[in-house]
Design a protein around this motif. Sequence first.
Motif, PDB file in Angstrom:
ATOM      1  N   PHE A 110      28.203 -21.697   7.711  1.00  0.00           N
ATOM      2  CA  PHE A 110      26.773 -21.502   7.455  1.00  0.00           C
ATOM      3  C   PHE A 110      26.551 -20.421   6.404  1.00  0.00           C
ATOM      4  CE2 PHE A 110      25.071 -24.092  10.765  1.00  0.00           C
ATOM      5  CZ  PHE A 110      25.931 -23.998  11.849  1.00  0.00           C
ATOM      6  N   HIS A 111      25.474 -20.616   5.631  1.00  0.00           N
ATOM      7  CA  HIS A 111      24.904 -19.517   4.851  1.00  0.00           C
ATOM      8  C   HIS A 111      23.857 -18.869   5.743  1.00  0.00           C
ATOM      9  CE1 HIS A 111      26.870 -20.738   1.183  1.00  0.00           C
ATOM     10  NE2 HIS A 111      26.319 -21.945   1.221  1.00  0.00           N
ATOM     11  N   ARG A 112      23.975 -17.565   5.999  1.00  0.00           N
ATOM     12  CA  ARG A 112      23.063 -16.882   6.900  1.00  0.00           C
ATOM     13  C   ARG A 112      22.235 -15.860   6.136  1.00  0.00           C
ATOM     14  NH1 ARG A 112      28.162 -17.135   9.109  1.00  0.00           N
ATOM     15  NH2 ARG A 112      28.421 -17.921  11.245  1.00  0.00           N
ATOM     16  N   THR A 113      20.917 -15.921   6.307  1.00  0.00           N
ATOM     17  CA  THR A 113      20.018 -14.875   5.824  1.00  0.00           C
ATOM     18  C   THR A 113      19.088 -14.530   6.980  1.00  0.00           C
ATOM     19  OG1 THR A 113      18.259 -16.342   5.035  1.00  0.00           O
ATOM     20  CG2 THR A 113      20.082 -15.918   3.511  1.00  0.00           C
ATOM     21  N   SER A 114      18.240 -13.547   6.777  1.00  0.00           N
ATOM     22  CA  SER A 114      17.321 -13.146   7.849  1.00  0.00           C
ATOM     23  C   SER A 114      16.279 -14.220   8.140  1.00  0.00           C
ATOM     24  CB  SER A 114      16.612 -11.839   7.470  1.00  0.00           C
ATOM     25  OG  SER A 114      15.899 -12.008   6.258  1.00  0.00           O
ATOM     26  N   ARG A 115      16.059 -15.118   7.165  1.00  0.00           N
ATOM     27  CA  ARG A 115      15.008 -16.125   7.331  1.00  0.00           C
ATOM     28  C   ARG A 115      15.539 -17.555   7.401  1.00  0.00           C
ATOM     29  NH1 ARG A 115      10.199 -14.261   3.129  1.00  0.00           N
ATOM     30  NH2 ARG A 115       9.819 -12.193   4.031  1.00  0.00           N
ATOM     31  N   ARG A 116      16.793 -17.765   7.029  1.00  0.00           N
ATOM     32  CA  ARG A 116      17.232 -19.147   6.860  1.00  0.00           C
ATOM     33  C   ARG A 116      18.683 -19.303   7.268  1.00  0.00           C
ATOM     34  NH1 ARG A 116      19.040 -22.396   2.367  1.00  0.00           N
ATOM     35  NH2 ARG A 116      18.216 -24.522   2.496  1.00  0.00           N
ATOM     36  N   LEU A 117      18.973 -20.447   7.867  1.00  0.00           N
ATOM     37  CA  LEU A 117      20.337 -20.808   8.231  1.00  0.00           C
ATOM     38  C   LEU A 117      20.611 -22.178   7.620  1.00  0.00           C
ATOM     39  CD1 LEU A 117      22.793 -19.960  10.060  1.00  0.00           C
ATOM     40  CD2 LEU A 117      21.809 -21.476  11.787  1.00  0.00           C
ATOM     41  N   ALA A 118      21.617 -22.277   6.784  1.00  0.00           N
ATOM     42  CA  ALA A 118      21.914 -23.543   6.110  1.00  0.00           C
ATOM     43  C   ALA A 118      23.414 -23.802   6.130  1.00  0.00           C
ATOM     44  CB  ALA A 118      21.408 -23.510   4.673  1.00  0.00           C
ATOM     45  N   LEU A 119      23.797 -25.048   6.238  1.00  0.00           N
ATOM     46  CA  LEU A 119      25.205 -25.412   6.201  1.00  0.00           C
ATOM     47  C   LEU A 119      25.792 -25.164   4.816  1.00  0.00           C
ATOM     48  CD1 LEU A 119      25.069 -28.775   8.161  1.00  0.00           C
ATOM     49  CD2 LEU A 119      26.445 -26.805   8.819  1.00  0.00           C
ATOM     50  N   THR A 120      27.016 -24.705   4.783  1.00  0.00           N
ATOM     51  CA  THR A 120      27.741 -24.607   3.524  1.00  0.00           C
ATOM     52  C   THR A 120      28.227 -25.998   3.132  1.00  0.00           C
ATOM     53  OG1 THR A 120      29.859 -24.241   4.625  1.00  0.00           O
ATOM     54  CG2 THR A 120      28.525 -22.288   4.109  1.00  0.00           C
ATOM     55  N   GLU A 121      28.738 -26.128   1.912  1.00  0.00           N
ATOM     56  CA  GLU A 121      29.293 -27.418   1.493  1.00  0.00           C
ATOM     57  C   GLU A 121      30.466 -27.810   2.371  1.00  0.00           C
ATOM     58  OE1 GLU A 121      26.462 -28.356  -0.721  1.00  0.00           O
ATOM     59  OE2 GLU A 121      28.217 -29.663  -0.819  1.00  0.00           O
ATOM     60  N   LEU A 150      31.809 -31.352   8.252  1.00  0.00           N
ATOM     61  CA  LEU A 150      32.304 -31.002   9.578  1.00  0.00           C
ATOM     62  C   LEU A 150      31.218 -31.129  10.644  1.00  0.00           C
ATOM     63  CD1 LEU A 150      34.480 -27.882   8.666  1.00  0.00           C
ATOM     64  CD2 LEU A 150      35.267 -30.187   9.202  1.00  0.00           C
ATOM     65  N   ALA A 151      29.951 -31.041  10.218  1.00  0.00           N
ATOM     66  CA  ALA A 151      28.849 -31.177  11.180  1.00  0.00           C
ATOM     67  C   ALA A 151      28.846 -32.563  11.807  1.00  0.00           C
ATOM     68  CB  ALA A 151      27.521 -30.907  10.486  1.00  0.00           C
ATOM     69  N   GLU A 152      29.174 -33.585  11.030  1.00  0.00           N
ATOM     70  CA  GLU A 152      29.220 -34.943  11.579  1.00  0.00           C
ATOM     71  C   GLU A 152      30.333 -35.062  12.616  1.00  0.00           C
ATOM     72  OE1 GLU A 152      29.203 -38.032   8.685  1.00  0.00           O
ATOM     73  OE2 GLU A 152      30.017 -39.512  10.056  1.00  0.00           O
ATOM     74  N   HIS A 153      31.497 -34.482  12.322  1.00  0.00           N
ATOM     75  CA  HIS A 153      32.595 -34.499  13.297  1.00  0.00           C
ATOM     76  C   HIS A 153      32.191 -33.768  14.577  1.00  0.00           C
ATOM     77  CE1 HIS A 153      35.578 -36.298  10.669  1.00  0.00           C
ATOM     78  NE2 HIS A 153      35.259 -35.435   9.716  1.00  0.00           N
ATOM     79  N   ALA A 154      31.517 -32.626  14.409  1.00  0.00           N
ATOM     80  CA  ALA A 154      31.100 -31.857  15.585  1.00  0.00           C
ATOM     81  C   ALA A 154      30.099 -32.641  16.428  1.00  0.00           C
ATOM     82  CB  ALA A 154      30.494 -30.524  15.134  1.00  0.00           C
ATOM     83  N   ALA A 155      29.144 -33.306  15.764  1.00  0.00           N
ATOM     84  CA  ALA A 155      28.159 -34.104  16.498  1.00  0.00           C
ATOM     85  C   ALA A 155      28.846 -35.222  17.272  1.00  0.00           C
ATOM     86  CB  ALA A 155      27.136 -34.681  15.529  1.00  0.00           C
ATOM     87  N   ARG A 156      29.870 -35.808  16.673  1.00  0.00           N
ATOM     88  CA  ARG A 156      30.594 -36.895  17.336  1.00  0.00           C
ATOM     89  C   ARG A 156      31.377 -36.368  18.540  1.00  0.00           C
ATOM     90  NH1 ARG A 156      33.822 -39.991  13.070  1.00  0.00           N
ATOM     91  NH2 ARG A 156      31.675 -40.290  12.352  1.00  0.00           N
ATOM     92  N   ILE A 157      31.998 -35.203  18.380  1.00  0.00           N
ATOM     93  CA  ILE A 157      32.739 -34.598  19.493  1.00  0.00           C
ATOM     94  C   ILE A 157      31.796 -34.334  20.666  1.00  0.00           C
ATOM     95  CG2 ILE A 157      33.920 -32.480  20.240  1.00  0.00           C
ATOM     96  CD1 ILE A 157      35.124 -32.375  17.375  1.00  0.00           C
ATOM     97  N   LEU A 158      30.622 -33.748  20.355  1.00  0.00           N
ATOM     98  CA  LEU A 158      29.667 -33.432  21.409  1.00  0.00           C
ATOM     99  C   LEU A 158      29.124 -34.704  22.058  1.00  0.00           C
ATOM    100  CD1 LEU A 158      28.041 -31.355  22.972  1.00  0.00           C
ATOM    101  CD2 LEU A 158      26.370 -31.324  21.091  1.00  0.00           C
TER     102      LEU A 158
END
Length: 307
Positions: A51-62, A67-75
């Motif tokens: 993740f890219h983390r700031t005080s106002r925003r959380l966004a996935l890195t490239e 990997l988010a799709e793999h994680a969703a499938r695992i869950l």
Amino acid sequence: MRLPDLEAWAIFASVVEHRSFSAAADAVGLSKATVSKAITRLEAHLGQSLFHRTSRRLALTEAGKPLAEHAARILAEARAAEESAHDAASAHTGRVRLAAPMSFGVTNVAPILAEFLVAHPGIEVDFHLSDARVDIVAEGFDVALRIAELPDSSLRARRLCSIQAHTVAAPSYLAKHGTPTHPAQLGEHQLVGYSNVVGPWRFHGPGGADVSVRLQGQLTANSGEAIVPALIAGLGIARLPDFIIDRHLASGALVTILVDWAPAKIGLHLLTPPSPLRPARVEALIDFLAARLRDPHAGQAQSGNLA
């Protein structure tokens, strides 16, 4: 061999789903600190930031996006495995997320969905209508209906029936511009396009001939229903499925042309995520849709009965 940190992967999927460490912590019943430590642990193991983390925003890195799709499938598979072990009676409860094309969903799916809900009072259906192609794994859908020729993918697909498209125009347009008798003549006409279908119109005709025609005209739209008023107003020729135009053909507002050059039938498919493990509530909806949509006019007939 080190075992995967499945808890961290599941927490990562929850953070992606809820777009917040705090919201994910609330959803899974953990402290925000525990969630943060799990993500840090997973990032350290993978050797890259998720993740890219700031005080106002959380966004996935490239690196985090695929990997988010793999994680969703695992869950999802872990949840399905647990739910499949529950008693069959209690498994017919909970929410099912269903995606369908806008026009087909309104005309064919919505009229029969009430029947399913009456038969399964413990199941909730989150019905999502869009002509855009949804990513059912990344967006968390249990079932999707899609009218298309499907590319190879890891999704599980079942072909339910064929959908026939027709080349149509208003009598007023044809009276003014003439009626084409061969697809090659369409280059001389205004063609109204459906922007979610990429590429030329392909026709199969007498003697096995194949012809492709590139789209040209004043209007393209990402909804088949949105094209119909322009056609009736005499603005051009379009190619649309029968479930959108049948009533307009019956009324005479539109007529079919190039009847010897019909487009190839397109399949209506039922798609599910790759895992064969599914909760009973999802299986119930799949079985219902598969049975009721084998006839593409079934939903419309039901809609007429309810009117």
